[in-house]
Motif scaffolding. Structure first.
Motif, PDB file in Angstrom:
ATOM      1  N   TRP A 128      21.667  -0.669 -55.798  1.00  0.00           N
ATOM      2  CA  TRP A 128      22.603  -1.758 -56.063  1.00  0.00           C
ATOM      3  C   TRP A 128      23.440  -1.557 -57.308  1.00  0.00           C
ATOM      4  O   TRP A 128      24.486  -2.183 -57.448  1.00  0.00           O
ATOM      5  CB  TRP A 128      21.831  -3.073 -56.136  1.00  0.00           C
ATOM      6  CG  TRP A 128      21.091  -3.302 -54.857  1.00  0.00           C
ATOM      7  CD1 TRP A 128      19.747  -3.168 -54.644  1.00  0.00           C
ATOM      8  CD2 TRP A 128      21.665  -3.637 -53.589  1.00  0.00           C
ATOM      9  NE1 TRP A 128      19.447  -3.405 -53.333  1.00  0.00           N
ATOM     10  CE2 TRP A 128      20.591  -3.701 -52.660  1.00  0.00           C
ATOM     11  CE3 TRP A 128      22.955  -3.891 -53.155  1.00  0.00           C
ATOM     12  CZ2 TRP A 128      20.805  -4.009 -51.313  1.00  0.00           C
ATOM     13  CZ3 TRP A 128      23.151  -4.199 -51.817  1.00  0.00           C
ATOM     14  CH2 TRP A 128      22.084  -4.257 -50.911  1.00  0.00           C
ATOM     15  N   ASP A 129      23.009  -0.719 -58.232  1.00  0.00           N
ATOM     16  CA  ASP A 129      23.814  -0.462 -59.429  1.00  0.00           C
ATOM     17  C   ASP A 129      24.616   0.833 -59.269  1.00  0.00           C
ATOM     18  O   ASP A 129      25.840   0.839 -59.401  1.00  0.00           O
ATOM     19  CB  ASP A 129      22.926  -0.375 -60.672  1.00  0.00           C
ATOM     20  CG  ASP A 129      22.273  -1.705 -61.000  1.00  0.00           C
ATOM     21  OD1 ASP A 129      22.776  -2.744 -60.530  1.00  0.00           O
ATOM     22  OD2 ASP A 129      21.241  -1.719 -61.688  1.00  0.00           O
ATOM     23  N   ALA A 130      23.926   1.925 -58.979  1.00  0.00           N
ATOM     24  CA  ALA A 130      24.617   3.210 -58.840  1.00  0.00           C
ATOM     25  C   ALA A 130      25.332   3.317 -57.497  1.00  0.00           C
ATOM     26  O   ALA A 130      26.481   3.746 -57.414  1.00  0.00           O
ATOM     27  CB  ALA A 130      23.620   4.352 -59.008  1.00  0.00           C
ATOM     28  N   GLY A 131      24.661   2.921 -56.409  1.00  0.00           N
ATOM     29  CA  GLY A 131      25.249   3.069 -55.084  1.00  0.00           C
ATOM     30  C   GLY A 131      25.295   4.529 -54.673  1.00  0.00           C
ATOM     31  O   GLY A 131      24.880   5.430 -55.405  1.00  0.00           O
ATOM     32  N   VAL A 132      25.822   4.776 -53.476  1.00  0.00           N
ATOM     33  CA  VAL A 132      25.894   6.148 -52.972  1.00  0.00           C
ATOM     34  C   VAL A 132      27.289   6.751 -53.122  1.00  0.00           C
ATOM     35  O   VAL A 132      27.476   7.940 -52.896  1.00  0.00           O
ATOM     36  CB  VAL A 132      25.470   6.222 -51.491  1.00  0.00           C
ATOM     37  CG1 VAL A 132      24.021   5.818 -51.334  1.00  0.00           C
ATOM     38  CG2 VAL A 132      26.361   5.370 -50.610  1.00  0.00           C
ATOM     39  N   VAL A 133      28.257   5.935 -53.492  1.00  0.00           N
ATOM     40  CA  VAL A 133      29.629   6.426 -53.649  1.00  0.00           C
ATOM     41  C   VAL A 133      29.854   6.778 -55.112  1.00  0.00           C
ATOM     42  O   VAL A 133      29.869   5.907 -55.988  1.00  0.00           O
ATOM     43  CB  VAL A 133      30.653   5.378 -53.175  1.00  0.00           C
ATOM     44  CG1 VAL A 133      32.070   5.918 -53.351  1.00  0.00           C
ATOM     45  CG2 VAL A 133      30.401   5.001 -51.716  1.00  0.00           C
TER      46      VAL A 133
END
Length: 290
Positions: free
Chosen positions: A108-113
């Protein structure tokens, strides 16, 4: 209630079975991690063992499988078992909180993008005695989780600046590892290195299968309610997160399917979350953690 999880130790998670049309049948442990991250992390409570059985029965998980998963996670130091009268309740250990929080931040903070384009890379080389098979396995697992890919034997690379000191020290391998931060030089191309160190095609195909399954008018038709849908969604997304090194978008084919997949996950999470929470509040028996 908030929080989602990706177990940061890949060897601890059982592989999921993939069926036709990209449908995934998560293992009980994956569903358990999804439930704990969403409804227990940060809540300071314990959950009755029978409540786990009731929740996962709606996903076709047997009572025996649930009890086995709870026992295994307690043995691994992830859950703390306490008895209250004739009932047994399970709460998170400090180790579980650390692992769940790490996964929560990853989703939720870093994400995959990854939009990072500063051009700095991290190289890590290691040399371990042949007999250190477990240490080698643990190091490779942590490197994969941190976004590294194997470029050569004993040389792993990540196309961003990665602080490896914490997990290298935790594994007791400080004297066996060398870490460098550098920029690529001609004639080396970033896309070439990425394709050598990572299976980009396989990663993209995983996101396409995820979109085929969830970006429909009736996703997860086997799920009877929004709680079941939320747990399935989170479990399947966890599986992709585990294999995604968060490569910079600039080095990947355009369009990159992780972009719409991540947007879809956030949208479905909002859609299912309220009803799922109501169901948990109605059917799950809890006690304060202390």
């Amino acid at each position: 209630m908030t929080g989602h999880i990706v177990e940061r130790e890949p060897e601890a998670e059982e592989a999921a079975d993939t069926g036709s049309a990209g449908a995934v049948r998560p293992r009980p442990q994956s569903l358990m991690l999804a439930f704990l991250g969403r409804f227990v992390l940060g809540q300071d409570l314990r959950v009755f063992s029978g409540s786990f059985i009731d929740v996962f029965a709606r996903l076709g998980v047997s009572e025996q499988a649930v009890r086995s998963t709870l026992s295994r996670m307690a043995q691994r130091g992830m859950l703390d078992r306490r008895r209250s009268g004739r009932r047994v309740y399970f709460g998170l250990t400090s180790r579980a909180v650390d692992v769940l929080t790490d996964g929560d931040q990853r989703i939720w903070d870093a994400g995959v993008v990854n939009l990072d384009e500063d051009g700095m890379w991290t190289l890590l080389s290691f040399s371990l005695p042949e007999s250190w098979q477990r240490q080698r396995h643990d190091l490779r697992s942590r490197l994969s989780w941190a976004g590294f890919g194997p470029l050569r034997s004993g040389l792993w690379i990540a196309p961003t600046v990665v602080d490896t000191s914490a997990f290298v020290d935790e594994l007791g391998l400080t004297d066996h590892v060398h870490v460098f931060h550098a920029r690529l030089g001609a004639p080396t191309q970033a896309a070439q290195v990425v394709n050598e160190a990572y299976d980009v095609d396989d990663l993209a195909e995983g996101y396409r299968r995820f979109l085929d399954r969830w970006d429909t008018a009736d996703p997860a038709p086997e799920a009877p309610d929004d709680l079941a849908r939320l747990l399935l969604l989170t479990s399947e997304w966890m599986r992709l997160i585990r294999t995604d090194p968060r490569l910079p978008l600039a080095y990947l084919p355009d369009p990159w399917p992780a972009v719409p997949a991540q947007e879809l996950v956030y949208d479905l999470h909002r859609r299912y979350g309220e009803a799922a929470t109501r169901i948990v509040e109605e059917v799950v028996d809890t006690l304060p953690a202390d």
